[in-house]
Write a protein that holds these residues in place. Sequence first.
Motif, short mmCIF file in Angstrom:
data_model
loop_
_atom_site.label_atom_id
_atom_site.label_comp_id
_atom_site.label_asym_id
_atom_site.label_seq_id
_atom_site.Cartn_x
_atom_site.Cartn_y
_atom_site.Cartn_z
N LYS A 20 -21.00 -14.68 41.27
CA LYS A 20 -20.21 -14.03 40.22
C LYS A 20 -21.08 -13.59 39.04
O LYS A 20 -22.29 -13.79 39.03
N CYS A 23 -21.52 -17.01 36.38
CA CYS A 23 -21.65 -18.38 36.89
C CYS A 23 -22.19 -18.31 38.31
O CYS A 23 -22.40 -17.22 38.84
N CYS A 25 -20.68 -19.32 41.07
CA CYS A 25 -19.66 -19.30 42.12
C CYS A 25 -19.89 -18.13 43.05
O CYS A 25 -20.41 -17.10 42.66
N VAL A 38 -14.41 -21.39 42.30
CA VAL A 38 -14.15 -21.53 40.86
C VAL A 38 -15.02 -22.64 40.27
O VAL A 38 -15.46 -23.55 40.97
N CYS A 39 -15.23 -22.54 38.95
CA CYS A 39 -15.99 -23.56 38.22
C CYS A 39 -15.53 -23.48 36.76
O CYS A 39 -14.79 -22.56 36.39
N CYS A 42 -15.97 -19.79 35.13
CA CYS A 42 -15.05 -18.68 35.45
C CYS A 42 -13.58 -19.08 35.28
O CYS A 42 -12.70 -18.22 35.34
#
Length: 483
Positions: A20, A23, A25, A38-39, A42
């Motif tokens: 992304k 990040c 991800c 996801v993290c 984001c």
Amino acid sequence: MKYYPTIGLEIHAELLTESKMFCDCKNDPLETEPNINVCPICLGHPGTLPKANWKAIELVIKTGLALNCRINHFSKFDRKNYFYPDLPKAYQISQYDQPFCYQGFLILPFLKKRIGIRRIHLEEDAAKLFHSPDGKHSLVDFNRAGVPLMELVTEPDFSSAQEVVEFAQELQLILRYLKVSAADMEKGNLRLEANISVSQNSNELGTKVEVKNLNSFRALAKAIDYEIKRQIDLLEKGHQVVQETRGWDEIKEETFSQRSKEEAHDYRYFPEPDLPPFSLSAEMIEEIRSKIEELPQEKRERFEKEYNLSEKKSQVLVENPYLADFFEEAVSELKSLNKEADINLVYNYLVSDVKGLEKEKGTLLENSKLKPKDLAYLVSLAGNGKISSRVAKDVLAKVFEEGSSPQEVIAAGNLEQVSDENQLEKIARLVIDKNQKVWYDYKNGKENALQFLIGQVMKETKGKANPKIIHSIFEELKRKETD
Ligand code: ADP
Ligand code: ZN
Ligand code: MG
């Protein structure tokens, strides 16, 4: 009264990066299970810090260079503030006054009109919302949140739906050639918004309306035509066009009012404090430029010259990069087999027979077993009469599906074209015996009777007979009998 329509486009494309935008991800917005990639970054948790994905920046600059843009040596990200559940941190990281690319243009490949490109910037995509049919609740999928998103804004240089569609299709092709984006409208990784106005004065722009949710080139064209007509009708009645955002209703084929248009100051843009600005040297830009391979228009022009193809034929190949490469490889293989390579025959097999097989078998050429050298070999055999064109088609289908070499298929099926005149004459006589009436008709000048007789010989030989030779055998027999 004469009305001048004007259209400008805003185009978003999701970029083909591994990860992304800010990040680590995975960038896989079409992941079927929601909220997998996801993290905290984001998902917009407070206290997290973004870091920019250089690969995404490179892709945007590459696009800008391919579209004749100037590149900002100094560039930065900005916060665009808005409140909506697809963006929990309440701002999108975007670019405001220093986009990576600006002042470019694209010349429409067929209409030859120059369309200005105002800017191309980089931002992050938002999450995807799913609204329940009863309208009572919505679900949020963050797989798409933070995916690198390129936004391209054109100048209001279009005056018809036809020009807009040609631009959008060429841009899609360029993004695919550059491997910048999958650019698939149906999947939503290429999204277009059209700004449309009409004016009674060619030197002055009218009030524009922005149309969203255009999910196909067809919808794009229909919506533009609809909107031009709607606005002209309003002005004819003495009403004003209201500046607003409208949606496209795919079923009713009309636009409908969504909301009044927001202004830039509504977003309270300010420089993103968590990301340092970028300084891009001329060397860095040249390094990116050197990675740009042949673009669609360059390929069209080369195909027309190198293979002596018409504009239309080279477009058929160029609009499908896999097909274009396949064609070139097959032609070069054919040239090594056969000095008098028949390029048009390669083209015809590809766009008629192979296209037909793709439909019939539901398999694209790139997923089939057919290789360029197989096609070249078949074309050379068919070209010098070693196999009939009927047999060539059958062998092609077999190789396409099963992947054995054409040599094997022909040997196994004993399919070489029969050109032995003695053998063919025997068969011809047999056919005449069985079809006395048709033979009589042929002798009395009915030419289509001959087609039937040739067809019967083909049937007897399972398509292997050389049609030219049978033709002359029947002519010869007729001459003998009528003399
Ligand atoms: P806004 O500030 O409302 O977003 P912009 O000037 O940034 O408007 O332009 C957004 C898009 O609308 C651009 O693609 C531009 O070419 C197009 N556009 C601007 N004015 C007009 C107009 N009067 N008619 C049609 N398109 C327009
Ligand atoms: Zn993340
Ligand atoms: Mg705008």
